[in-house]
Design a protein around this motif. Structure first.
Motif, mmCIF file in Angstrom:
data_model
loop_
_atom_site.group_PDB
_atom_site.id
_atom_site.type_symbol
_atom_site.label_atom_id
_atom_site.label_comp_id
_atom_site.label_asym_id
_atom_site.label_seq_id
_atom_site.Cartn_x
_atom_site.Cartn_y
_atom_site.Cartn_z
ATOM 1 N N VAL A 1 -15.173 13.217 9.200
ATOM 2 C CA VAL A 1 -12.909 13.155 9.944
ATOM 3 C C VAL A 1 -12.377 12.132 8.588
ATOM 4 C CG1 VAL A 1 -14.107 10.514 10.096
ATOM 5 C CG2 VAL A 1 -12.768 11.364 11.370
ATOM 6 N N SER A 2 -11.270 12.758 8.750
ATOM 7 C CA SER A 2 -10.406 12.673 8.075
ATOM 8 C C SER A 2 -9.429 11.230 8.446
ATOM 9 C CB SER A 2 -9.285 13.915 7.082
ATOM 10 O OG SER A 2 -10.160 14.559 6.417
ATOM 11 N N VAL A 3 -9.137 10.431 8.309
ATOM 12 C CA VAL A 3 -8.012 9.226 8.192
ATOM 13 C C VAL A 3 -6.997 9.366 7.291
ATOM 14 C CG1 VAL A 3 -7.912 6.691 9.282
ATOM 15 C CG2 VAL A 3 -9.979 8.609 9.536
ATOM 16 N N VAL A 4 -5.633 9.788 8.558
ATOM 17 C CA VAL A 4 -4.680 9.269 7.567
ATOM 18 C C VAL A 4 -3.653 8.003 8.119
ATOM 19 C CG1 VAL A 4 -2.384 10.784 7.396
ATOM 20 C CG2 VAL A 4 -4.271 11.906 7.578
ATOM 21 N N SER A 5 -3.391 7.720 6.914
ATOM 22 C CA SER A 5 -2.565 6.145 7.471
ATOM 23 C C SER A 5 -0.800 6.733 6.917
ATOM 24 C CB SER A 5 -2.563 5.376 6.339
ATOM 25 O OG SER A 5 -2.276 3.843 6.450
ATOM 26 N N ALA A 6 -0.170 7.279 7.710
ATOM 27 C CA ALA A 6 0.834 7.303 8.145
ATOM 28 C C ALA A 6 2.258 6.253 7.838
ATOM 29 C CB ALA A 6 1.761 8.311 8.757
ATOM 30 N N GLU A 7 3.439 6.447 8.030
ATOM 31 C CA GLU A 7 4.571 5.534 8.163
ATOM 32 C C GLU A 7 4.434 4.905 8.892
ATOM 33 O OE1 GLU A 7 9.450 5.232 7.385
ATOM 34 O OE2 GLU A 7 8.622 6.558 8.203
ATOM 35 N N ASN A 8 4.069 5.307 10.442
ATOM 36 C CA ASN A 8 3.919 4.852 11.881
ATOM 37 C C ASN A 8 2.886 4.615 12.233
ATOM 38 O OD1 ASN A 8 6.231 2.433 11.353
ATOM 39 N ND2 ASN A 8 7.668 4.880 11.567
ATOM 40 N N GLY B 1 1.043 -1.107 0.006
ATOM 41 C CA GLY B 1 -0.060 -0.493 -0.424
ATOM 42 C C GLY B 1 1.169 1.225 -0.094
ATOM 43 N N ALA B 2 0.620 2.429 0.806
ATOM 44 C CA ALA B 2 1.442 3.386 0.503
ATOM 45 C C ALA B 2 0.578 4.204 2.007
ATOM 46 C CB ALA B 2 0.552 4.517 -0.158
ATOM 47 N N ALA B 3 1.327 4.793 2.575
ATOM 48 C CA ALA B 3 2.033 6.164 3.174
ATOM 49 C C ALA B 3 1.673 7.448 3.473
ATOM 50 C CB ALA B 3 2.527 5.188 4.665
ATOM 51 N N LEU B 4 1.314 8.528 3.482
ATOM 52 C CA LEU B 4 1.025 9.117 3.659
ATOM 53 C C LEU B 4 2.423 10.267 4.564
ATOM 54 C CD1 LEU B 4 -1.129 9.163 2.146
ATOM 55 C CD2 LEU B 4 -1.778 11.874 2.976
#
Length: 505
Positions: free
Chosen positions: A491-498, A447-450
């Motif tokens: 709501v906004s959900v951010v998938s970060a690196e960790n 996948g990808a992280a932001l």
């Protein structure tokens, strides 16, 4: 879900030198994702307008933070107040986890497998949005009495994780949304038999062989919204729409995409816009050979009416080069594709590219903007794609990040500490096919992280995440049967690196 981007009207002007070359994915079928910089199987909804400089500099503090390693795409779905995301957990290589969207508290978790990838990436498949939302999940394969391996495949309630329908004992390799309101389709094998057949699992009928409602065509390709590209015994191709198991119309493909009328093996992609009653497309109309050089001027972009199959409009030599089909943006100018070796990488050559905003219902141009030395249509940042936000489209030109206003075509350059979202790949190491039996271990992109991209580089520090990054994160929220995005969502959900970050409005 269909994420498609290859368009048409892009011919290099005579005597103009190609200046930039970007090596991208190695299969022709992936070209539709590469051209759009697509990071998820979603159609972006236009967010509310924002003032660019304010959004770019305003740092937001998350309402909640979950310290866990996300493995799926950055386009996180929120269903029934529940965040769904694939994560790395101590007790499983991959787990499907559900969190409360208001406070980030864990609701449930379920061991999962790499076979849950959709379009090559781990993405929670949600079905029945306007009826009864369910999430489809393939579990970890278990050894069967006959020595074969098979996972539990289930349809789950998003909020509670309860199993609403399940199959066990058969091999399930991949899923796809085939338009069922209460189920999903999958590729599967009966125990000990490599039949590679297509099946469907529904709440009311359990497991049944998949039935498309199409005639007995030798070759088919699903284009979305019930529309199929089909080839008859003579090889002639048509577009066919199937509704409730019946063909409602059929038109020669050549009348739509031009060229030789190829819609099955040509470079191209398709955007279903069912609420607007249309299917947008980008296609060359010609079978892509194993090695080739293809000028974008050889293609066509357009739209057909879903009710009748009538061609609504088409533009020769334009390509949809970015991922928003609600407000499509086409590219033309110094642009071409190249593959020199069979199964080798596909490269994109660009020089001066004209970016054009187009009315999706008429195909008429609204504005033009010229970008010098566009660095490939993947919009590469440090390892990933730049994320749109509001009505602003970011592109990379040379060493600058340029923002294009989708409404006017006006350009501005990112400066100082102004930050937008960009993605970096996430990877997982697991046994091949997720079978825990000492098979060869493989590491693949899941996948990808932001992260935050500025004019001077990128950062994974969440304290630098701005409103533009959060609103362009790619998360989507199901509200009263409709998906909301960006600033339009609660709501906004951010998938970060960790970590997984929640920004509650």
């Amino acid at each position: 879900m269909v994420c498609s981007r290859f368009g048409s009207h892009l011919g290099p002007s005579p005597g103009r030198e190609m200046k930039r070359t970007a090596a991208v994915l190695g299969v022709v079928a992936a070209a539709t994702l590469v051209l759009a910089g697509c990071t998820s199987p979603l159609v972006e909804e236009e967010a509310k307008p924002v003032v660019s400089d304010t959004a770019l500099t305003t740092v937001l503090t998350p309402t909640w933070t979950i310290d866990v390693k996300p493995l799926g795409t950055n386009a996180v779905p929120v269903v029934d107040d529940t965040v769904l995301v694939y994560v790395k957990t101590p007790d499983a290589d991959i787990s499907l986890a559900a969190y409360d969207a208001a406070n980030g508290e864990l609701r449930w978790t379920r061991p999962a497998s790499i076979n849950n990838r959709v379009g090559g990436l781990l993405y929670p498949m949600v079905i029945g949005e306007d009826t009864r939302p369910l999430v489809a999940s393939i579990g970890v394969p278990q050894e069967q009495p006959n020595g074969t391996w098979a996972p539990e495949f289930a349809l789950l309630d998003p909020k509670t994780g309860s199993v609403e329908a399940m199959i066990a004992g058969d091999w399930v390799s991949s899923l796809w949304d085939c338009g069922l309101s209460n189920g999903v389709c999958f590729w599967g094998n009966t125990p000990g038999v490599s039949d590679g057949a297509r099946y469907q699992l529904t709440l009311d009928q359990g497991v049944r062989p998949y039935k498309s409602g199409l005639g007995n065509y030798p070759r088919t390709r699903s284009l979305g919204a019930g529309v199929w590209g089909v080839a008859d015994e003579s090889g002639a191709q048509s577009l066919v729409r199937v509704v409730d198991g019946e063909e409602t119309w059929k038109v020669p493909a050549v009348d739509v995409v031009g060229g030789d009328g190829d819609v099955i093996d040509s470079l191209g992609g398709w955007y279903p816009l069912e609420e607007d009653g249309m299917l947008q497309f980008n296609a060359t109309g010609v079978t892509a050979p194993e090695t080739f050089v293809s000028s974008a001027s050889e293609g066509r972009a357009g739209a057909i009416d879903l009710a009748t199959g009538t061609l609504l409009w088409s533009n020769e030599g334009q390509t949809t080069c970015f991922s928003d089909s609600v407000n499509p943006v086409f590219c033309s100018g110094d642009f071409s594709f190249r593959r020199d070796v069979t199964d080798g990488p596909l490269s994109i050559e660009t020089g001066t590219v004209t970016v054009t905003g187009v009315d999706p219902r008429t195909g008429e141009s609204a504005w033009d903007a010229q970008i010098e030395n566009l660095s490939g249509l993947t919009n590469l940042s440090q390892g990933g794609a730049l994320r749109s936000f509001g009505h602003y489209l970011p592109v990379r030109a040379e060493n600058d990040i340029v923002l294009i206003d989708r409404k006017t075509g006006k350009q501005s350059r990112l400066k100082g500490t102004e930050a937008i979202g960009c993605t970096v790949p996430t990877k997982a190491t697991f046994s091949r096919d997720s079978i825990p039996a000492g098979l060869k271990m493989v590491t693949e992109v899941t996948g990808a992280a932001l992260e935050a991209c500025t004019a001077n580089g990128s950062s994974t520090d969440v304290s630098t995440f701005t409103q533009a990054l959060v609103d362009g994160s790619g998360s989507r929220v199901l509200v009263d049967g409709a998906w909301k995005h960006g600033s339009a969502a609660p709501v906004s959900v951010v998938s970060a690196e960790n970590a997984i970050l929640g920004y509650v409005r």
